[in-house]
Design a protein around this motif. Structure first.
Motif, PDB file in Angstrom:
ATOM      1  N   GLY A   1      -2.901   0.132 -17.057  1.00 25.79           N
ATOM      2  CA  GLY A   1      -3.149   1.005 -15.921  1.00 25.79           C
ATOM      3  C   GLY A   1      -4.480   0.786 -15.236  1.00 25.79           C
TER       4      GLY A   1
ATOM      5  N   GLN B   1      -3.277   4.828  -8.016  1.00 24.26           N
ATOM      6  CA  GLN B   1      -2.341   5.777  -8.624  1.00 24.26           C
ATOM      7  C   GLN B   1      -1.101   5.049  -9.134  1.00 24.26           C
ATOM      8  OE1 GLN B   1      -2.796   8.894  -9.285  1.00 24.26           O
ATOM      9  NE2 GLN B   1      -4.570   9.431  -8.041  1.00 24.26           N
ATOM     10  N   PHE B   2      -0.584   4.132  -8.309  1.00 23.50           N
ATOM     11  CA  PHE B   2       0.572   3.343  -8.735  1.00 23.50           C
ATOM     12  C   PHE B   2       0.279   2.602 -10.032  1.00 23.50           C
ATOM     13  CE2 PHE B   2       2.185  -1.076  -8.714  1.00 23.50           C
ATOM     14  CZ  PHE B   2       3.500  -0.804  -9.076  1.00 23.50           C
ATOM     15  N   ALA B   3      -0.841   1.895 -10.092  1.00 29.42           N
ATOM     16  CA  ALA B   3      -1.175   1.102 -11.280  1.00 29.42           C
ATOM     17  C   ALA B   3      -1.310   1.984 -12.518  1.00 29.42           C
ATOM     18  CB  ALA B   3      -2.466   0.325 -11.046  1.00 29.42           C
ATOM     19  N   ARG B   4      -1.985   3.114 -12.362  1.00 28.10           N
ATOM     20  CA  ARG B   4      -2.193   4.007 -13.506  1.00 28.10           C
ATOM     21  C   ARG B   4      -0.879   4.505 -14.072  1.00 28.10           C
ATOM     22  NH1 ARG B   4      -5.825   4.714 -17.146  1.00 28.10           N
ATOM     23  NH2 ARG B   4      -7.430   4.606 -15.521  1.00 28.10           N
ATOM     24  N   HIS B   5       0.039   4.909 -13.200  1.00 29.26           N
ATOM     25  CA  HIS B   5       1.275   5.516 -13.678  1.00 29.26           C
ATOM     26  C   HIS B   5       2.341   4.479 -14.015  1.00 29.26           C
ATOM     27  CE1 HIS B   5      -0.055   9.638 -13.193  1.00 29.26           C
ATOM     28  NE2 HIS B   5      -0.700   9.218 -12.119  1.00 29.26           N
ATOM     29  N   ALA B   6       2.210   3.275 -13.477  1.00 27.84           N
ATOM     30  CA  ALA B   6       3.114   2.188 -13.852  1.00 27.84           C
ATOM     31  C   ALA B   6       2.658   1.486 -15.123  1.00 27.84           C
ATOM     32  CB  ALA B   6       3.216   1.171 -12.721  1.00 27.84           C
TER      33      ALA B   6
ATOM     34  N   LYS C   1       2.852   8.067  -7.110  1.00 30.63           N
ATOM     35  CA  LYS C   1       2.910   8.324  -8.554  1.00 30.63           C
ATOM     36  C   LYS C   1       4.343   8.174  -9.070  1.00 30.63           C
ATOM     37  CE  LYS C   1      -1.080  11.413  -9.045  1.00 30.63           C
ATOM     38  NZ  LYS C   1      -1.535  12.815  -9.250  1.00 30.63           N
TER      39      LYS C   1
ATOM     40  N   GLY D   1       5.191   4.595  -9.314  1.00 27.74           N
ATOM     41  CA  GLY D   1       4.612   4.011 -10.522  1.00 27.74           C
ATOM     42  C   GLY D   1       5.411   4.337 -11.769  1.00 27.74           C
ATOM     43  N   ARG D   2       5.796   5.600 -11.919  1.00 31.86           N
ATOM     44  CA  ARG D   2       6.533   5.993 -13.126  1.00 31.86           C
ATOM     45  C   ARG D   2       7.912   5.334 -13.180  1.00 31.86           C
ATOM     46  NH1 ARG D   2       3.783   8.463 -17.285  1.00 31.86           N
ATOM     47  NH2 ARG D   2       5.892   8.938 -18.013  1.00 31.86           N
TER      48      ARG D   2
ATOM     49  N   ARG E   1       7.454   1.579 -13.950  1.00 39.68           N
ATOM     50  CA  ARG E   1       7.117   1.397 -15.368  1.00 39.68           C
ATOM     51  C   ARG E   1       8.367   1.359 -16.238  1.00 39.68           C
ATOM     52  NH1 ARG E   1       3.509   5.954 -18.575  1.00 39.68           N
ATOM     53  NH2 ARG E   1       4.116   5.434 -20.719  1.00 39.68           N
TER      54      ARG E   1
END
Length: 212
Positions: A42, A59-64, A185, A188-189, A192
């Motif tokens: 993330g 935000q995308f990277a963190r939640h993906a 977000k 991202g989830r 993932r």
């Protein structure tokens, strides 16, 4: 960093080769480089010159749970359109490369994400076919100087080059910042879960055709 023309990408590889990609895309309007590690933690380093957009990509990277490195220089004296669209294109190319032959991926995923009064849903299929269906009516035309119309342009560029099907719906929201943040977000989830390796079928492509 590898520089690929718009229509030329390297051959697909299996997930075991690292699920990492680096792409550089240069045009008369922008210079964009993207590095992505699908099995990351993330971490994100994003510099596009568009502050709110940087925040959404983080935000995308963190939640993906991907590691993401993006540098972009564009004709921001015109507006942010070319920069945002070309980041979407280049990120899509990088995802396409990193996924390789998609052997073992879960393929389908969805996520609902709230932020205060806002709620968004994103559904993804690593289909090998580009498709975007987006329903989001933002309550104001800009957030932090970012044109809210560019959310669509980012996702259109992404799906065209990642070769995925994406359904994006903002279901509720009064604050445009919240609306857009829930979309990124949820993206991202869902991403993932879709790119994760299915422990029950790690050696198979999830399609009766045998390819995606």
């Amino acid at each position: 960093m590898t520089n690929y023309p718009l229509t030329e990408l390297p051959e697909a590889h299996a997930p075991g080769t690292g699920r990492t990609a680096e792409i550089r895309r240069n045009t008369e309007e922008t210079e964009v480089s993207v590095r992505i590690q699908l099995q990351g933690s993330g971490q994100a380093r994003v510099h596009t010159g568009v502050g709110f957009f940087d925040h959404m990509l983080e935000q995308f990277a963190r939640h993906a749970l991907v590691d993401l490195d993006i540098d972009a220089e564009g004709d921001l004296h015109v507006d942010a359109h070319h920069t945002v669209e070309d980041v979407g294109i280049t990120l899509g190319q990088a995802v396409h490369q990193a996924l390789g032959n998609k052997k073992g991926v879960r393929r389908f995923a969805h996520a609902y994400v709230p932020l205060d009064e806002a709620l968004s849903r994103v559904v993804i299929d690593l289909s090998g076919r580009p498709g975007l269906a987006m329903d989001a009516e933002f309550t104001c035309p800009s957030v932090g100087g970012f044109d809210t119309q560019l959310v669509y342009e980012f996702f259109q560029g992404f799906v065209n080059h990642a070769l995925v099907t994406l359904h994006v719906d903002n279901l509720k929201g009064r604050n445009a910042h919240h609306q857009i943040e829930t979309i990124f977000k949820a993206f991202g989830r869902a991403f993932r879960d879709a790119v994760a390796i299915d422990a029950r079928s790690p050696e198979h492509v999830p399609s009766t055709k045998g390819t995606l």
